[in-house]
Design a protein around this motif. Sequence first.
Motif, PDB file in Angstrom:
ATOM      1  N   GLY A  96       6.066   5.604   4.896  1.00 41.47           N
ATOM      2  CA  GLY A  96       6.235   5.445   3.463  1.00 41.47           C
ATOM      3  C   GLY A  96       5.331   4.346   2.951  1.00 41.47           C
ATOM      4  O   GLY A  96       4.951   3.439   3.705  1.00 41.47           O
ATOM      5  N   LEU A  97       4.985   4.416   1.675  1.00 44.40           N
ATOM      6  CA  LEU A  97       4.100   3.385   1.127  1.00 44.40           C
ATOM      7  C   LEU A  97       4.374   3.131  -0.344  1.00 44.40           C
ATOM      8  O   LEU A  97       5.007   3.925  -1.021  1.00 44.40           O
ATOM      9  N   ILE A  98       3.910   1.982  -0.787  1.00 43.65           N
ATOM     10  CA  ILE A  98       3.957   1.643  -2.204  1.00 43.65           C
ATOM     11  C   ILE A  98       2.664   2.117  -2.862  1.00 43.65           C
ATOM     12  O   ILE A  98       1.658   2.365  -2.191  1.00 43.65           O
ATOM     13  N   GLU A  99       2.694   2.206  -4.164  1.00 37.48           N
ATOM     14  CA  GLU A  99       1.590   2.818  -4.906  1.00 37.48           C
ATOM     15  C   GLU A  99       0.258   2.119  -4.699  1.00 37.48           C
ATOM     16  O   GLU A  99      -0.776   2.761  -4.501  1.00 37.48           O
ATOM     17  N   SER A 100       0.255   0.783  -4.696  1.00 34.58           N
ATOM     18  CA  SER A 100      -1.018   0.060  -4.615  1.00 34.58           C
ATOM     19  C   SER A 100      -1.684   0.195  -3.246  1.00 34.58           C
ATOM     20  O   SER A 100      -2.893  -0.007  -3.124  1.00 34.58           O
ATOM     21  N   SER A 101      -0.920   0.515  -2.204  1.00 35.81           N
ATOM     22  CA  SER A 101      -1.510   0.632  -0.863  1.00 35.81           C
ATOM     23  C   SER A 101      -2.332   1.911  -0.698  1.00 35.81           C
ATOM     24  O   SER A 101      -3.079   2.053   0.274  1.00 35.81           O
ATOM     25  N   LYS A 102      -2.207   2.839  -1.655  1.00 39.95           N
ATOM     26  CA  LYS A 102      -2.961   4.092  -1.557  1.00 39.95           C
ATOM     27  C   LYS A 102      -4.466   3.856  -1.656  1.00 39.95           C
ATOM     28  O   LYS A 102      -5.250   4.724  -1.298  1.00 39.95           O
ATOM     29  N   ASN A 147       6.293  -4.104  -0.593  1.00 36.38           N
ATOM     30  CA  ASN A 147       6.063  -5.458  -1.103  1.00 36.38           C
ATOM     31  C   ASN A 147       7.371  -6.248  -1.179  1.00 36.38           C
ATOM     32  O   ASN A 147       7.444  -7.258  -1.859  1.00 36.38           O
ATOM     33  N   GLN A 148       8.380  -5.782  -0.439  1.00 37.24           N
ATOM     34  CA  GLN A 148       9.677  -6.443  -0.463  1.00 37.24           C
ATOM     35  C   GLN A 148      10.066  -6.903   0.937  1.00 37.24           C
ATOM     36  O   GLN A 148      10.044  -6.106   1.878  1.00 37.24           O
ATOM     37  N   TYR A 149      10.396  -8.182   1.045  1.00 40.98           N
ATOM     38  CA  TYR A 149      10.913  -8.675   2.316  1.00 40.98           C
ATOM     39  C   TYR A 149      12.325  -8.145   2.490  1.00 40.98           C
ATOM     40  O   TYR A 149      13.155  -8.252   1.589  1.00 40.98           O
ATOM     41  N   ILE A 150      12.599  -7.565   3.642  1.00 37.39           N
ATOM     42  CA  ILE A 150      13.896  -6.920   3.875  1.00 37.39           C
ATOM     43  C   ILE A 150      14.748  -7.818   4.761  1.00 37.39           C
ATOM     44  O   ILE A 150      14.432  -8.027   5.932  1.00 37.39           O
ATOM     45  N   ASN A 151      15.806  -8.338   4.198  1.00 42.40           N
ATOM     46  CA  ASN A 151      16.714  -9.214   4.938  1.00 42.40           C
ATOM     47  C   ASN A 151      17.768  -8.353   5.638  1.00 42.40           C
ATOM     48  O   ASN A 151      18.893  -8.197   5.180  1.00 42.40           O
ATOM     49  N   ASN A 152      17.366  -7.761   6.748  1.00 45.56           N
ATOM     50  CA  ASN A 152      18.226  -6.842   7.500  1.00 45.56           C
ATOM     51  C   ASN A 152      17.943  -7.066   8.976  1.00 45.56           C
ATOM     52  O   ASN A 152      16.796  -6.962   9.419  1.00 45.56           O
ATOM     53  N   GLU A 153      18.975  -7.358   9.750  1.00 45.09           N
ATOM     54  CA  GLU A 153      18.784  -7.701  11.159  1.00 45.09           C
ATOM     55  C   GLU A 153      18.261  -6.538  11.985  1.00 45.09           C
ATOM     56  O   GLU A 153      17.756  -6.733  13.089  1.00 45.09           O
ATOM     57  N   GLY A 236       0.361  -1.111 -25.203  1.00 45.54           N
ATOM     58  CA  GLY A 236       0.802  -2.420 -24.750  1.00 45.54           C
ATOM     59  C   GLY A 236      -0.065  -2.922 -23.618  1.00 45.54           C
ATOM     60  O   GLY A 236      -1.139  -2.369 -23.351  1.00 45.54           O
ATOM     61  N   ILE A 237       0.394  -3.981 -22.973  1.00 50.16           N
ATOM     62  CA  ILE A 237      -0.317  -4.524 -21.821  1.00 50.16           C
ATOM     63  C   ILE A 237       0.617  -4.475 -20.609  1.00 50.16           C
ATOM     64  O   ILE A 237       1.832  -4.318 -20.754  1.00 50.16           O
ATOM     65  N   THR A 238       0.061  -4.630 -19.425  1.00 49.07           N
ATOM     66  CA  THR A 238       0.874  -4.634 -18.220  1.00 49.07           C
ATOM     67  C   THR A 238       0.248  -5.562 -17.190  1.00 49.07           C
ATOM     68  O   THR A 238      -0.863  -6.069 -17.382  1.00 49.07           O
ATOM     69  N   VAL A 239       0.963  -5.783 -16.102  1.00 47.95           N
ATOM     70  CA  VAL A 239       0.471  -6.579 -14.984  1.00 47.95           C
ATOM     71  C   VAL A 239       0.642  -5.755 -13.716  1.00 47.95           C
ATOM     72  O   VAL A 239       1.718  -5.193 -13.480  1.00 47.95           O
ATOM     73  N   VAL A 240      -0.423  -5.658 -12.917  1.00 48.23           N
ATOM     74  CA  VAL A 240      -0.397  -4.829 -11.714  1.00 48.23           C
ATOM     75  C   VAL A 240      -1.040  -5.593 -10.552  1.00 48.23           C
ATOM     76  O   VAL A 240      -1.733  -6.593 -10.762  1.00 48.23           O
ATOM     77  N   PRO A 241      -0.838  -5.133  -9.309  1.00 52.45           N
ATOM     78  CA  PRO A 241      -1.503  -5.773  -8.164  1.00 52.45           C
ATOM     79  C   PRO A 241      -3.017  -5.618  -8.253  1.00 52.45           C
ATOM     80  O   PRO A 241      -3.531  -4.572  -8.661  1.00 52.45           O
TER      81      PRO A 241
END
Length: 297
Positions: A96-102, A147-153, A236-241
Motif C-alpha cells: 500500500g502507498l500514499i499518494e505522494s509516493s507514486k 506518512n504516519q508513525y504507527i504506535n502498535n507493538e 483556493g490554495i492548498t499545501v502538499v508534500p
Amino acid sequence: MEIRHLRYFITVVEQETYTNAASMLHISQPSLSTTIKKLEIELGLTLMDRSTRESSLTKEGKILYQEAKKLINHFDHVSEEMTRLKQQGPLELSFGLIESSKSWVPKIIKEFKKEYNDVHIKIFDILSLDEVVKSLSNFDVHLAITNQYINNEEIETIPIYEENLVAILPPSHPLVAKNYIKISDLENEEFIVCKEGFQTREDILNAFRKSGVKPNIQFEIERFETACSMVEEGLGITVVPENYVKYSKKFPFHVKKIQDSNISRTVYLAIDKNRYLPPLVNRFIRLIRNFFDGDDT
C-alpha cells in the motif's frame, strides 16, 4: 494448545451457539463442547460464560479470542505461502502507498523487475491510519508506505525520508509575485486541506497554530490531485508534500516554499512484525531504503 482446538473455539464465539458452530464444523455438539472444556482445563481458565443460553465470553475468553484470531490468520497465511512457494515460487508482491509516493515508487519497481521479472505486483491506495493498520493486520499487503508513525507493538515503522510541505497557488494569485511566503500570508485565503484522519492535515494545522493563524478552511479533500485541480480553477490554495509536485508533470499553478515555518513530514515503511516475508519482499524493502540512502547494493 492445538490449532484445531483454537479453530473450534473461534467458531463457537463467532457462531454464538454450540449448535451452529458444530454444524459449521461438521462435528457433533457434545464433541465440540468437550473440546472447549478440555481447552479450558488445559489453560486453567474459564473461557465461556455458560449461565445463558447463548455462548458469551469471559474476560479471559475475549483475550484468547483476539489472540487466537491473529495466530490462526498468521498460521493460515504461512501455510498458504509455503504451498505456493513449493508449487510456483515467489511470484507476488503487494503493498500500500500514499499518494505522494507514486512519484518515486515506479523507479523502485523498475529496478525490482530487473531481478524479479515474473513477480505479479498489487498496489493499493492506503491513505488513513486505520486503513494502514487494517491492511497490515489482515495480511492484505506485505508492507505499506505511509506518512504516519504507527504506535502498535505488532507493526514496525521504519523512517525512510523527510520532506517539506509547500504551498500551491493559482496562476493569477497576488502571492505569486513573492519570492517566498509566510504562514501569515495565508490567513485569510480560502484553504483546501485533507479531511480529518489524515496526518498531513494535522501537520499543516499544527503549523498554523504555532504561527497563531487560523486557516479559512473552505474545502476538505482526500487526494492531493483533487486539491491541485481546485487550485487550478482558482477555488483556493492548498499545501502538499514537496515530492508530490517535484516529480509530477508541469501543472498551471505556482509552488511556493513556506519560509518561516518548518512544515515537514516523515515518510515510513510499515510492516507486520509477526508476518513471514518472502525474500522478494525483503529485497523490495531494501531497494526502497537504498534509494533514499544513496546505496545501490
